[in-house]
Design an enzyme around this catalytic site. Structure first.
Site, mmCIF file in Angstrom:
data_model
loop_
_atom_site.group_PDB
_atom_site.id
_atom_site.type_symbol
_atom_site.label_atom_id
_atom_site.label_comp_id
_atom_site.label_asym_id
_atom_site.label_seq_id
_atom_site.Cartn_x
_atom_site.Cartn_y
_atom_site.Cartn_z
ATOM 1 N N TYR A 102 5.693 23.777 -5.193
ATOM 2 C CA TYR A 102 6.348 22.495 -5.492
ATOM 3 C C TYR A 102 7.869 22.696 -5.590
ATOM 4 O O TYR A 102 8.352 23.446 -6.435
ATOM 5 C CB TYR A 102 5.818 21.882 -6.803
ATOM 6 C CG TYR A 102 4.350 21.494 -6.772
ATOM 7 C CD1 TYR A 102 3.613 21.463 -5.581
ATOM 8 C CD2 TYR A 102 3.685 21.137 -7.938
ATOM 9 C CE1 TYR A 102 2.279 21.104 -5.560
ATOM 10 C CE2 TYR A 102 2.337 20.761 -7.924
ATOM 11 C CZ TYR A 102 1.645 20.758 -6.725
ATOM 12 O OH TYR A 102 0.317 20.406 -6.720
ATOM 13 N N SER A 154 -8.553 25.032 -5.053
ATOM 14 C CA SER A 154 -8.100 23.672 -4.768
ATOM 15 C C SER A 154 -8.398 23.343 -3.306
ATOM 16 O O SER A 154 -7.969 24.082 -2.409
ATOM 17 C CB SER A 154 -6.602 23.532 -5.037
ATOM 18 O OG SER A 154 -6.190 22.217 -4.763
ATOM 19 N N LEU A 167 -3.630 7.773 -7.742
ATOM 20 C CA LEU A 167 -3.078 6.538 -7.157
ATOM 21 C C LEU A 167 -2.844 6.686 -5.661
ATOM 22 O O LEU A 167 -2.195 5.826 -5.052
ATOM 23 C CB LEU A 167 -1.749 6.175 -7.842
ATOM 24 C CG LEU A 167 -1.824 5.871 -9.340
ATOM 25 C CD1 LEU A 167 -0.435 5.500 -9.879
ATOM 26 C CD2 LEU A 167 -2.809 4.739 -9.603
ATOM 27 N N ALA A 168 -3.361 7.755 -5.052
ATOM 28 C CA ALA A 168 -3.102 8.009 -3.635
ATOM 29 C C ALA A 168 -1.595 7.910 -3.369
ATOM 30 O O ALA A 168 -1.144 7.115 -2.543
ATOM 31 C CB ALA A 168 -3.904 7.053 -2.744
ATOM 32 N N GLY A 223 0.765 11.467 -11.883
ATOM 33 C CA GLY A 223 2.140 11.811 -11.525
ATOM 34 C C GLY A 223 3.027 10.622 -11.836
ATOM 35 O O GLY A 223 2.566 9.480 -11.795
HETATM 36 P P1 NDP Z 1 -0.472 9.786 -7.896
HETATM 37 O O1 NDP Z 1 -1.365 9.507 -6.765
HETATM 38 O O2 NDP Z 1 -0.785 9.121 -9.188
HETATM 39 O O3 NDP Z 1 1.015 9.429 -7.432
HETATM 40 C C1 NDP Z 1 2.072 9.523 -8.359
HETATM 41 C C2 NDP Z 1 3.281 8.775 -7.800
HETATM 42 O O4 NDP Z 1 2.974 7.391 -7.642
HETATM 43 C C3 NDP Z 1 4.455 8.828 -8.748
HETATM 44 O O5 NDP Z 1 5.224 9.984 -8.586
HETATM 45 C C4 NDP Z 1 5.189 7.551 -8.383
HETATM 46 O O6 NDP Z 1 5.907 7.753 -7.165
HETATM 47 C C5 NDP Z 1 4.049 6.586 -8.138
HETATM 48 N N1 NDP Z 1 3.566 5.955 -9.379
HETATM 49 C C6 NDP Z 1 2.996 6.558 -10.456
HETATM 50 N N2 NDP Z 1 2.653 5.643 -11.382
HETATM 51 C C7 NDP Z 1 2.991 4.438 -10.873
HETATM 52 C C8 NDP Z 1 2.866 3.132 -11.372
HETATM 53 N N3 NDP Z 1 2.315 2.897 -12.567
HETATM 54 N N4 NDP Z 1 3.314 2.117 -10.587
HETATM 55 C C9 NDP Z 1 3.871 2.355 -9.381
HETATM 56 N N5 NDP Z 1 4.019 3.581 -8.850
HETATM 57 C C10 NDP Z 1 3.572 4.624 -9.608
HETATM 58 O O7 NDP Z 1 -0.442 11.339 -8.230
HETATM 59 P P2 NDP Z 1 0.268 12.549 -7.429
HETATM 60 O O8 NDP Z 1 0.085 12.423 -5.981
HETATM 61 O O9 NDP Z 1 1.652 12.694 -7.950
HETATM 62 O O10 NDP Z 1 -0.623 13.750 -7.939
HETATM 63 C C11 NDP Z 1 -0.677 14.049 -9.336
HETATM 64 C C12 NDP Z 1 -0.591 15.537 -9.525
HETATM 65 O O11 NDP Z 1 -1.708 16.162 -8.901
HETATM 66 C C13 NDP Z 1 0.631 16.218 -8.890
HETATM 67 O O12 NDP Z 1 1.788 16.126 -9.659
HETATM 68 C C14 NDP Z 1 0.140 17.643 -8.796
HETATM 69 O O13 NDP Z 1 0.263 18.274 -10.060
HETATM 70 C C15 NDP Z 1 -1.332 17.455 -8.461
HETATM 71 N N6 NDP Z 1 -1.553 17.567 -6.993
HETATM 72 C C16 NDP Z 1 -2.288 18.623 -6.538
HETATM 73 C C17 NDP Z 1 -2.506 18.820 -5.198
HETATM 74 C C18 NDP Z 1 -3.308 19.991 -4.731
HETATM 75 O O14 NDP Z 1 -3.346 20.255 -3.527
HETATM 76 N N7 NDP Z 1 -3.951 20.707 -5.611
HETATM 77 C C19 NDP Z 1 -1.950 17.899 -4.187
HETATM 78 C C20 NDP Z 1 -1.216 16.789 -4.766
HETATM 79 C C21 NDP Z 1 -1.057 16.641 -6.113
HETATM 80 P P3 NDP Z 1 7.247 6.968 -6.769
HETATM 81 O O15 NDP Z 1 7.830 6.337 -7.975
HETATM 82 O O16 NDP Z 1 8.136 8.018 -6.192
HETATM 83 O O17 NDP Z 1 6.824 5.967 -5.734
#
Ligand code: NDP
Length: 326
Positions: A54, A154, A212-213, A285
């Site tokens: 990351y 993972s 939240l994709a 996230g």
């Molecule tokens: P989400 O699908 O929840 O996406 C999070 C993103 O969505 C935020 O950074 C923000 O982005 C937006 N968001 C979050 N909350 C809201 C809200 N309430 N309203 C509107 N937009 C919102 O999770 P992530 O994809 O971030 O994944 C979560 C965690 O999972 C990661 O941080 C990581 O630790 C882990 N992960 C692991 C992976 C693996 O391969 N093992 C791959 C991916 C993630 P923005 O504001 O920029 O639009």
């Protein structure tokens, strides 16, 4: 906050956890990270997810600095990292789980995090070019050394996880305890079908990602891509390929159900993941505090997800799931 055992392990994780992918570095600095970690912690979140790759190691540095700034008691929270993609080019340092990379990789992560150990260490992807026995042996040795307390995988297939577990069982090595798969209303197969036998057969725990994709299920992309949002970030154009205009539009279909239940689409989508009892923790996230606060409110919605509501959600999301297949 409720806490669930990580599969058959004794350790308990909060139903909601917080990760740093995309956000730490490009969007979130040390001060903002500290503020969000503290808010999450004060709400009972006890697990913070990270990975070597990351922001090319910067995410680990930011999380480590933020945790030091907060001075939280180490025994009261869990930190993870993941190894596979590597930070350097070279035949033994990239896209690999060879023993040398894993042994040096964990040392690099601990240094950047400023920690003596991580609680959870993941093989970020499977590596078909390293014998499974070598991977299991190295991960087991890392756990025995105390640099990680539990190891897992993972995005491995069910077959790969079972193979690793059986090698560890035969050789009396530390077994993989948890898998970190994608899981959301738009990505269900691995968690709901592929891994089904592993929950009981080997006591697999799940730390699921992208509830939240990438923000799509918040509904904010239904009318276009807002400036500053993840899909608009440089370097993440590939996400626009994954989520077509049809998907972005159709994903907003849960909004009326969320409103009826007194919450937001994001809260409903996260609560839906929590409602699956095979999920140990849903890693959320957030690029800003207001999102985190909203997302933590998802827990209030979990008891409202009756069978009837779940069926309505399924029906509402069908067009989005179909659009994902195109
Ligand atoms: P989400 O699908 O929840 O996406 C999070 C993103 O969505 C935020 O950074 C923000 O982005 C937006 N968001 C979050 N909350 C809201 C809200 N309430 N309203 C509107 N937009 C919102 O999770 P992530 O994809 O971030 O994944 C979560 C965690 O999972 C990661 O941080 C990581 O630790 C882990 N992960 C692991 C992976 C693996 O391969 N093992 C791959 C991916 C993630 P923005 O504001 O920029 O639009």
């Amino acid at each position: 906050m409720n806490y669930r055992r990580l599969g058959s392990a004794g350790i308990k994780v909060s139903e909601l956890s917080l990760g740093s992918w995309v956000t730490y570095g490009p969007q979130v600095d040390i001060d903002a990270a500290a503020q969000m970690l503290k808010t999450a912690y004060d709400h009972g979140v006890n697990f913070f997810d990270n990975a070597e790759t990351y922001a090319a190691g910067v995410s680990e540095e930011i999380m480590g600095a933020a945790l030091r700034k907060l001075g939280l008691r180490r025994a009261s929270y869990l930190v993870s990292t993941k190894l596979y993609w590597g930070l350097n080019d070279g035949p033994n340092e990239k896209n690999t789980l060879n023993r040398k990379y894993l042994m040096q990789g964990i040392d690099g992560s601990l240094k950047r995090l400023g920690l003596d150990f991580v609680d959870l260490l993941f093989c970020h992807r499977p590596d078909p070019n390293t014998p499974m026995e070598e991977v299991v042996w190295a991960m087991s040795d890392i756990v025995s050394s105390g640099k990680a307390l539990y190891w897992g995988t993972s995005e491995w297939s069910a077959e790969e996880i079972r193979q690793a577990w059986e090698i560890a069982d035969r050789r009396n090595l530390r077994k993989p305890q948890m898998e970190q798969p994608q899981y959301s209303l738009l990505a269900r197969d691995k968690v709901e079908y592929d891994y089904q036998r592993l929950y009981t057969d080997i006591g697999l725990g799940l730390t699921t990602w992208s509830p939240l994709a990438s923000g799509v299920l918040s509904g904010k992309y239904a009318k276009g891509i807002p400036e500053g949002s993840r899909l608009a970030l440089p370097g993440f154009e590939w996400l626009q390929q994954r989520y077509s205009r049809d998907v972005l539009h159709a994903a907003a279909a849960i909004e009326p159900i969320a409103r009826e239940l007194g919450g937001t689409s994001a809260q409903l989508a996260i609560a839906w993941c929590v409602a699956n009892p095979n999920v140990s923790t849903v890693i959320t996230g957030a690029s800003r505090l207001s999102q985190l606060e909203e997302n933590l409110g998802a827990l209030d919605m979990v008891p409202k997800l009756t069978q009837e509501v779940l069926e309505r959600i399924d029906k509402a999301m069908e067009p989005a799931r179909q659009a994902m297949k195109q």
